[in-house]
Design a protein around this motif. Structure first.
Motif, PDB file in Angstrom:
ATOM      1  N   SER A   1     -21.940  49.003  52.928  1.00 23.80           N
ATOM      2  CA  SER A   1     -21.940  49.840  54.132  1.00 23.80           C
ATOM      3  C   SER A   1     -22.722  51.112  53.833  1.00 23.80           C
TER       4      SER A   1
ATOM      5  N   ALA B   1     -27.102  50.477  58.874  1.00 20.77           N
ATOM      6  CA  ALA B   1     -26.905  51.346  60.045  1.00 20.77           C
ATOM      7  C   ALA B   1     -28.190  51.450  60.853  1.00 20.77           C
TER       8      ALA B   1
ATOM      9  N   THR C   1     -26.244  55.027  69.633  1.00 25.63           N
ATOM     10  CA  THR C   1     -25.612  53.791  70.073  1.00 25.63           C
ATOM     11  C   THR C   1     -26.287  52.596  69.406  1.00 25.63           C
ATOM     12  N   ARG C   2     -25.591  51.491  69.327  1.00 26.21           N
ATOM     13  CA  ARG C   2     -26.135  50.303  68.673  1.00 26.21           C
ATOM     14  C   ARG C   2     -27.295  49.727  69.486  1.00 26.21           C
TER      15      ARG C   2
ATOM     16  N   PRO D   1     -23.752  48.797  62.697  1.00 26.06           N
ATOM     17  CA  PRO D   1     -23.205  50.068  63.214  1.00 26.06           C
ATOM     18  C   PRO D   1     -24.234  51.188  63.176  1.00 26.06           C
ATOM     19  N   THR D   2     -23.907  52.288  63.811  1.00 30.91           N
ATOM     20  CA  THR D   2     -24.792  53.451  63.812  1.00 30.91           C
ATOM     21  C   THR D   2     -24.484  54.351  62.622  1.00 30.91           C
TER      22      THR D   2
ATOM     23  N   GLN E   1     -23.871  57.451  62.900  1.00 30.83           N
ATOM     24  CA  GLN E   1     -22.751  58.285  63.327  1.00 30.83           C
ATOM     25  C   GLN E   1     -21.413  57.575  63.124  1.00 30.83           C
ATOM     26  N   GLU E   2     -21.400  56.255  63.296  1.00 24.82           N
ATOM     27  CA  GLU E   2     -20.176  55.497  63.052  1.00 24.82           C
ATOM     28  C   GLU E   2     -19.745  55.567  61.592  1.00 24.82           C
ATOM     29  N   ALA E   3     -20.705  55.823  60.709  1.00 24.48           N
ATOM     30  CA  ALA E   3     -20.392  55.960  59.280  1.00 24.48           C
ATOM     31  C   ALA E   3     -19.900  57.365  58.947  1.00 24.48           C
ATOM     32  N   GLY E   4     -19.789  58.218  59.969  1.00 25.02           N
ATOM     33  CA  GLY E   4     -19.225  59.549  59.758  1.00 25.02           C
ATOM     34  C   GLY E   4     -20.233  60.675  59.679  1.00 25.02           C
TER      35      GLY E   4
ATOM     36  N   LYS F   1     -21.965  62.862  61.650  1.00 21.56           N
ATOM     37  CA  LYS F   1     -21.955  63.343  63.022  1.00 21.56           C
ATOM     38  C   LYS F   1     -23.265  64.052  63.383  1.00 21.56           C
TER      39      LYS F   1
END
Length: 326
Positions: free
Chosen positions: A140, A224, A229-230, A238-239, A241-244, A246
């Motif tokens: 990831s 990512a 958005t995807r 995932p994006t 941002q989804e990995a944290g 921001k």
């Protein structure tokens, strides 16, 4: 005062002649094949987009549009050739977000990204993908960031070249995640993918159009996508941002331009033809499928404003990341 009236009348006559001449030029345009240059390797996103839009415009304008790749220097070689071409509407350029980034990453250029060109229209906006080989330990983006923090400077990422959006997407990740992954430039997406599969680099930033088949086959893992958005092309990736991370948002774009000084009537004709082509449902689907992005045309003025905004944005990233200019 008679001479002043005669001079004024001559000026009106000259203006009328120029207007008629410009209109006639637009009416006869195009009367021969058009070249469409881009600055990246064959098979990549820019090449794919160029061929799709050339097909649509060729049918609309009634003349062949010949796509010519001049890869290298993050698109600067092609941009220089476009800027120096005759301003007659028979040499056009497809540029990407790297066109604006060059102003932020090079000490000097042989052209000005905004002022050396007449803009025609934006075409499409799309995200990039951060990817590794499928057998790489990082499963990831979070894993990759942890590895990079453990050994700063020990990892590297490949891109399509210095000053490309791919390059700056990686540098922005470094800056926002507090890591140090070293950039390695290649000449195009295909070379960076080959380098990844061959073990030259553990990470690349690439385009969805080229990476999707490799990700779907299982050879490469998409960690990512760089948009908030995807992407429809890779819905399971995932994006960032989804990995944290921001606020991370990198979307590149493609647009059409021409050498500065082509007749305004031809700019208007090309803009109108481009917007009509982008409105064709079949061609729109081809463009969006090719890059997993969103078709979005514009006026010439809107495209020029976009480039100015992008130059300001990426200049800030380069300064914050302390990227040395070349």
């Amino acid at each position: 005062m008679r001479w002043m009236r005669r001079l004024a009348a001559a000026g009106v006559l000259l203006g009328s002649c120029l207007a008629v001449g410009t209109a006639a030029l637009a009416d006869n345009y195009p009367s021969r094949p058009i070249r469409l240059l881009h600055g990246f390797a064959a098979g990549g996103a820019a090449d794919t987009l160029s061929r799709i839009i050339a097909d649509g415009l060729s049918k609309k304008l009634g003349q062949p549009i010949i796509v010519e790749a001049k890869p290298g220097a993050g698109g600067n070689i092609a941009a220089d050739a476009i800027a120096k071409a005759a301003p007659d509407g028979y040499t056009l350029g497809l540029v990407t977000g790297a066109h604006a980034i060059s102003a932020a990453t090079y000490k000097s250029l042989s052209y000005q990204p905004a002022e050396s060109f007449d803009m025609i229209s934006t075409l499409v906006y799309y995200a990039l993908v951060i990817a590794v080989r499928n057998d790489y330990p990082a499963k990831s983006l979070g894993d990759l960031i942890a590895m990079a923090k453990e050994k700063p400077g020990s990892l590297s990422f490949g891109s399509v070249g210095f000053g490309s959006t791919h390059h700056l997407a990686g540098e922005l990740l470094n800056a926002t995640a507090g890591i140090e992954i070293v950039h390695v430039p290649y000449r195009g997406d295909a070379q960076s993918v080959t380098a990844l599969l061959g073990g030259e680099v553990p990470v690349i930033v690439g385009t969805p159009v080229l990476l999707a088949p490799q990700i779907q086959s299982g050879a490469i893992r998409g960690l990512a996508v760089t948009s908030p958005t995807r992407t429809a092309l890779l819905p399971d990736v995932p994006t960032v941002q989804e990995a944290g991370i921001k606020g991370y948002d990198v979307r590149t774009w493609a647009g059409l331009l021409a050498p500065k000084g082509i007749p305004p009537a031809i700019v208007a004709a090309l803009n109108s033809a481009t917007l009509e082509v982008l409105g064709d449902p079949e061609l729109k689907q081809r463009l969006e499928t090719a890059v997993g992005g969103e078709v979005r045309g514009s006026s010439p003025e809107e495209m020029k404003k976009l480039i100015a905004t992008e130059i300001s944005k990426w200049s800030g990233v380069v300064e914050r990341a302390k990227i040395p200019k070349i």
